[in-house]
Design a protein around this motif. Structure first.
Motif, short mmCIF file in Angstrom:
data_model
loop_
_atom_site.label_atom_id
_atom_site.label_comp_id
_atom_site.label_asym_id
_atom_site.label_seq_id
_atom_site.Cartn_x
_atom_site.Cartn_y
_atom_site.Cartn_z
N ARG A 152 0.84 -1.21 0.00
CA ARG A 152 0.00 0.00 0.00
C ARG A 152 0.87 1.26 0.00
O ARG A 152 0.61 2.21 -0.74
CB ARG A 152 -0.92 -0.01 1.21
CG ARG A 152 -1.83 1.18 1.28
CD ARG A 152 -2.75 1.09 2.47
NE ARG A 152 -3.62 2.26 2.48
CZ ARG A 152 -4.29 2.66 3.53
NH1 ARG A 152 -4.23 1.97 4.65
NH2 ARG A 152 -5.04 3.72 3.48
N ASN A 168 2.46 1.57 -3.39
CA ASN A 168 1.47 2.05 -4.36
C ASN A 168 1.27 3.55 -4.25
O ASN A 168 1.14 4.24 -5.27
CB ASN A 168 0.13 1.33 -4.17
CG ASN A 168 0.19 -0.12 -4.60
OD1 ASN A 168 1.06 -0.53 -5.36
ND2 ASN A 168 -0.73 -0.92 -4.10
N ARG A 169 1.24 4.07 -3.04
CA ARG A 169 1.08 5.52 -2.86
C ARG A 169 2.23 6.28 -3.51
O ARG A 169 2.03 7.30 -4.16
CB ARG A 169 1.01 5.88 -1.38
CG ARG A 169 -0.28 5.53 -0.74
CD ARG A 169 -0.27 5.97 0.70
NE ARG A 169 -1.53 5.68 1.33
CZ ARG A 169 -1.75 5.81 2.62
NH1 ARG A 169 -0.79 6.25 3.41
NH2 ARG A 169 -2.92 5.53 3.13
#
Length: 79
Positions: free
Chosen positions: A44, A47-48
């Motif tokens: 996550r 991905n950011r």
């Protein structure tokens, strides 16, 4: 330096470091899962960074990731 100047400077530094990490990810062409594992971060978080959504990540975290990626960074502040 005013507080708003501090905030703007931190924001620019955060964006610059995130961009360098994103370029590192593109150069190495690893899957996001493999890259996250090698940098010891969640997918996550990766991905950011890769999706240019790193505004809520701390500058310290981004610097730690850059160190793990062995990126050579030059941070410059001021006018």
């Amino acid at each position: 330096m005013k507080r708003s100047d501090d905030t703007a400077t931190i924001h620019r530094l955060r964006s610059d470091v995130a961009l360098q990490i994103s370029r590192f990810l593109q150069r190495h062409q690893l899957s996001r899962a493999a890259a996250a594992k090698s940098l010891r971060i969640s997918q996550r978080t990766l991905n950011r960074i890769a999706d240019a959504q790193a505004a809520n990540l701390s500058l310290e975290l981004l610097l730690r990731i850059a160190v793990r990626a062995r990126l050579h960074l030059v941070l410059q502040i001021g006018t």
